[in-house]
Motif scaffolding. Sequence first.
Motif, PDB file in Angstrom:
ATOM      1  N   GLU A 223       0.826  -1.210   0.000  1.00 48.32           N
ATOM      2  CA  GLU A 223       0.000   0.000   0.000  1.00 48.32           C
ATOM      3  C   GLU A 223       0.856   1.254   0.000  1.00 48.32           C
ATOM      4  O   GLU A 223       0.593   2.213  -0.741  1.00 48.32           O
ATOM      5  CB  GLU A 223      -0.936  -0.004   1.204  1.00 48.32           C
ATOM      6  N   ARG A 224       1.891   1.273   0.826  1.00 47.48           N
ATOM      7  CA  ARG A 224       2.749   2.456   0.894  1.00 47.48           C
ATOM      8  C   ARG A 224       3.505   2.652  -0.416  1.00 47.48           C
ATOM      9  O   ARG A 224       3.642   3.773  -0.908  1.00 47.48           O
ATOM     10  CB  ARG A 224       3.744   2.323   2.051  1.00 47.48           C
ATOM     11  N   MET A 225       3.994   1.571  -0.995  1.00 48.83           N
ATOM     12  CA  MET A 225       4.762   1.659  -2.231  1.00 48.83           C
ATOM     13  C   MET A 225       3.918   2.205  -3.378  1.00 48.83           C
ATOM     14  O   MET A 225       4.402   2.963  -4.226  1.00 48.83           O
ATOM     15  CB  MET A 225       5.305   0.274  -2.587  1.00 48.83           C
ATOM     16  N   LEU A 226       2.624   1.834  -3.405  1.00 45.70           N
ATOM     17  CA  LEU A 226       1.759   2.186  -4.522  1.00 45.70           C
ATOM     18  C   LEU A 226       0.812   3.343  -4.200  1.00 45.70           C
ATOM     19  O   LEU A 226      -0.103   3.630  -4.978  1.00 45.70           O
ATOM     20  CB  LEU A 226       0.943   0.957  -4.952  1.00 45.70           C
ATOM     21  N   ASP A 227       1.030   4.014  -3.084  1.00 44.79           N
ATOM     22  CA  ASP A 227       0.201   5.163  -2.723  1.00 44.79           C
ATOM     23  C   ASP A 227       0.293   6.215  -3.832  1.00 44.79           C
ATOM     24  O   ASP A 227       1.386   6.703  -4.146  1.00 44.79           O
ATOM     25  CB  ASP A 227       0.692   5.752  -1.400  1.00 44.79           C
ATOM     26  N   PRO A 228      -0.832   6.587  -4.454  1.00 42.75           N
ATOM     27  CA  PRO A 228      -0.786   7.528  -5.583  1.00 42.75           C
ATOM     28  C   PRO A 228      -0.172   8.879  -5.236  1.00 42.75           C
ATOM     29  O   PRO A 228       0.351   9.562  -6.122  1.00 42.75           O
ATOM     30  CB  PRO A 228      -2.263   7.679  -5.966  1.00 42.75           C
ATOM     31  N   GLU A 229      -0.226   9.264  -3.974  1.00 36.43           N
ATOM     32  CA  GLU A 229       0.294  10.570  -3.590  1.00 36.43           C
ATOM     33  C   GLU A 229       1.669  10.497  -2.944  1.00 36.43           C
ATOM     34  O   GLU A 229       2.519  11.358  -3.191  1.00 36.43           O
ATOM     35  CB  GLU A 229      -0.678  11.260  -2.635  1.00 36.43           C
ATOM     36  N   ARG A 230       1.922   9.486  -2.119  1.00 28.74           N
ATOM     37  CA  ARG A 230       3.152   9.448  -1.339  1.00 28.74           C
ATOM     38  C   ARG A 230       4.026   8.238  -1.641  1.00 28.74           C
ATOM     39  O   ARG A 230       5.090   8.082  -1.068  1.00 28.74           O
ATOM     40  CB  ARG A 230       2.805   9.477   0.160  1.00 28.74           C
ATOM     41  N   TYR A 232       6.316   5.438  -4.075  1.00 22.03           N
ATOM     42  CA  TYR A 232       7.438   5.617  -4.992  1.00 22.03           C
ATOM     43  C   TYR A 232       7.275   4.831  -6.288  1.00 22.03           C
ATOM     44  O   TYR A 232       8.187   4.757  -7.101  1.00 22.03           O
ATOM     45  CB  TYR A 232       8.769   5.255  -4.330  1.00 22.03           C
ATOM     46  N   MET A 233       6.080   4.227  -6.508  1.00 28.51           N
ATOM     47  CA  MET A 233       5.732   3.588  -7.779  1.00 28.51           C
ATOM     48  C   MET A 233       4.329   4.019  -8.162  1.00 28.51           C
ATOM     49  O   MET A 233       3.421   4.007  -7.331  1.00 28.51           O
ATOM     50  CB  MET A 233       5.771   2.058  -7.685  1.00 28.51           C
ATOM     51  N   ASP A 234       4.159   4.375  -9.418  1.00 24.35           N
ATOM     52  CA  ASP A 234       2.831   4.711  -9.918  1.00 24.35           C
ATOM     53  C   ASP A 234       2.084   3.410 -10.166  1.00 24.35           C
ATOM     54  O   ASP A 234       2.493   2.604 -11.013  1.00 24.35           O
ATOM     55  CB  ASP A 234       2.959   5.516 -11.214  1.00 24.35           C
ATOM     56  N   PRO A 235       0.991   3.132  -9.430  1.00 26.56           N
ATOM     57  CA  PRO A 235       0.284   1.859  -9.613  1.00 26.56           C
ATOM     58  C   PRO A 235      -0.245   1.688 -11.036  1.00 26.56           C
ATOM     59  O   PRO A 235      -0.462   0.553 -11.474  1.00 26.56           O
ATOM     60  CB  PRO A 235      -0.862   1.940  -8.598  1.00 26.56           C
ATOM     61  N   ARG A 236      -0.405   2.784 -11.776  1.00 31.50           N
ATOM     62  CA  ARG A 236      -0.875   2.694 -13.163  1.00 31.50           C
ATOM     63  C   ARG A 236       0.199   2.157 -14.093  1.00 31.50           C
ATOM     64  O   ARG A 236      -0.074   1.883 -15.269  1.00 31.50           O
ATOM     65  CB  ARG A 236      -1.340   4.072 -13.639  1.00 31.50           C
ATOM     66  N   GLU A 237       1.416   1.961 -13.553  1.00 32.19           N
ATOM     67  CA  GLU A 237       2.504   1.420 -14.359  1.00 32.19           C
ATOM     68  C   GLU A 237       2.887  -0.007 -13.941  1.00 32.19           C
ATOM     69  O   GLU A 237       3.861  -0.553 -14.441  1.00 32.19           O
ATOM     70  CB  GLU A 237       3.731   2.328 -14.264  1.00 32.19           C
ATOM     71  N   THR A 269      -7.696  -2.822  -6.109  1.00 32.19           N
ATOM     72  CA  THR A 269      -7.725  -1.360  -6.044  1.00 32.19           C
ATOM     73  C   THR A 269      -7.047  -0.726  -7.249  1.00 32.19           C
ATOM     74  O   THR A 269      -7.534   0.249  -7.816  1.00 32.19           O
ATOM     75  CB  THR A 269      -7.050  -0.878  -4.751  1.00 32.19           C
ATOM     76  N   HIS A 270      -5.916  -1.318  -7.653  1.00 27.59           N
ATOM     77  CA  HIS A 270      -5.112  -0.708  -8.712  1.00 27.59           C
ATOM     78  C   HIS A 270      -5.195  -1.462 -10.043  1.00 27.59           C
ATOM     79  O   HIS A 270      -4.449  -1.146 -10.966  1.00 27.59           O
ATOM     80  CB  HIS A 270      -3.658  -0.605  -8.253  1.00 27.59           C
ATOM     81  N   ASP A 271      -6.119  -2.430 -10.117  1.00 27.07           N
ATOM     82  CA  ASP A 271      -6.324  -3.182 -11.359  1.00 27.07           C
ATOM     83  C   ASP A 271      -5.021  -3.804 -11.861  1.00 27.07           C
ATOM     84  O   ASP A 271      -4.657  -3.672 -13.036  1.00 27.07           O
ATOM     85  CB  ASP A 271      -6.926  -2.271 -12.432  1.00 27.07           C
ATOM     86  N   ILE A 272      -4.328  -4.488 -10.957  1.00 31.55           N
ATOM     87  CA  ILE A 272      -3.051  -5.143 -11.265  1.00 31.55           C
ATOM     88  C   ILE A 272      -3.299  -6.636 -11.462  1.00 31.55           C
ATOM     89  O   ILE A 272      -3.983  -7.277 -10.650  1.00 31.55           O
ATOM     90  CB  ILE A 272      -2.033  -4.926 -10.124  1.00 31.55           C
ATOM     91  N   HIS A 273      -2.756  -7.212 -12.524  1.00 34.10           N
ATOM     92  CA  HIS A 273      -2.894  -8.647 -12.740  1.00 34.10           C
ATOM     93  C   HIS A 273      -2.228  -9.415 -11.600  1.00 34.10           C
ATOM     94  O   HIS A 273      -1.053  -9.168 -11.282  1.00 34.10           O
ATOM     95  CB  HIS A 273      -2.229  -9.071 -14.054  1.00 34.10           C
TER      96      HIS A 273
END
Length: 447
Positions: A223-230, A232-237, A269-273
């Motif tokens: 969750e922290r890694m993929l947080d859209p605001e804080r 360090y990875m954009d979950p859309r990528e 949440t982030h539509d990740i396979h």
Amino acid sequence: MNRDNAEPSVRRLPGERTREWIEHHHRYSAPSEHAHEFAWDVAGESEGPFCTDLDGNVFLDFTCHIGAAPLGYNNPKITDRMAEFDLVDPLKIAGQDFYAGSAGGPEEPEIPGAAQLMERLVEVSSQYDMDTVFLSNSGAEAIENAMKISYANTPERKYGITFLGAFHGRTLGTLSMTRAGDVYTRAYPETAGTRTVPFCEDRACEASTCSCGFFAGGRSQLERMLDPERGYMDPREVAFLILEPIQGVGGYRFPSEAFMEEVQRVCETHDIHLIVDEIQSGIGRTGEMWASDHYAIEPDVITSAKALRSGATISRSEIFPEEKNRLGSTWGGGDLVAAAQGVFTLDAIDEYDLLENAVERGRQVKELLGDADLEGVTDVRGKGLMLAVEFDSKERRTAVVKAGLQRGLLTLGCGHSTIRLLPPLDVTEREIDLGISLFRDAIEATR
């Protein structure tokens, strides 16, 4: 050999003929891992969990070739059906060059093949709405194709997430997702964009905090890694997250419920396979068809091999690329014997209630070991017939494996200090009693 009354019998290890074959093998072979100085006599008497070496020693095999022989040796549940038809040549065809069929039509073929194997796999994966299969040669190819279809389905995404302790294969792509040991990956190039997070074991995790660091302060590393605001990875990528529902080579590590729930939540949440690696844990090994069935996850892609006798990438039609030649495999879709064995294995699991047997016999193993005061044993764990015994040191683990071999019991290590036990899916109560008695004797011998 009569499986009903067979007993392990070891005179001398390694025997003269076994040494001769091993020396001849290494005269031509590149260095590789061999757990035992044991040479199976492929023409000798062997049935179920019992096998014979080239010097006439009889062993009880609780490795099932790391699950790749799910019913052991020369099991009539498989061999009787294989004997019903005459084999042809070639038995392997370039699977994507043309189709293969036989008399009787696709519903009741004389010789079941790739189409029937794929049909069975769709049936046993319907709980995840999966309807499409790609067959290949091996588990590594199955994983490679799972990664490829995830990237192809989301071309704007470039990252993949794996877990500490993971083992996904030995090709460069799968090694990029492997975190089980430096010996597997050292000095090999890695696929760009791979990120790693801890794998939370059931004995170490709660939803709020855990010893491995996955949960801290009420949030997970994912969750922290993929947080859209804080983060360090954009979950859309992020194209995919790859997970062994139960880690194999990494030490038969069983995940916590909270961890698996969080993996599912983040992927949704982030539509990740979500790719699940069921190479070692699938095809009934845990008492369910897939180990994923035990947990609150909804895989997007299942990968299978070993017990299936063929590699398979299983998913939904909308995830697979529509363009031809995006996927390919020389033998995977055209190995006639492997496809038939896979069909017969899945049929045997259903016909003989082997999922239920795996649960009952697995419970028997844990009761027999749990009731004993065993020197150096720190944990006994497992689901179905995917079982692990952890020791207080790697040295003791290695000594127990060796002592078991001397008594006619084949076992394998994994992780740092763990022995894995993988009896055949149709193992009997007598065979479990016999094997665990030998195992306890081996532990006692290391005092």
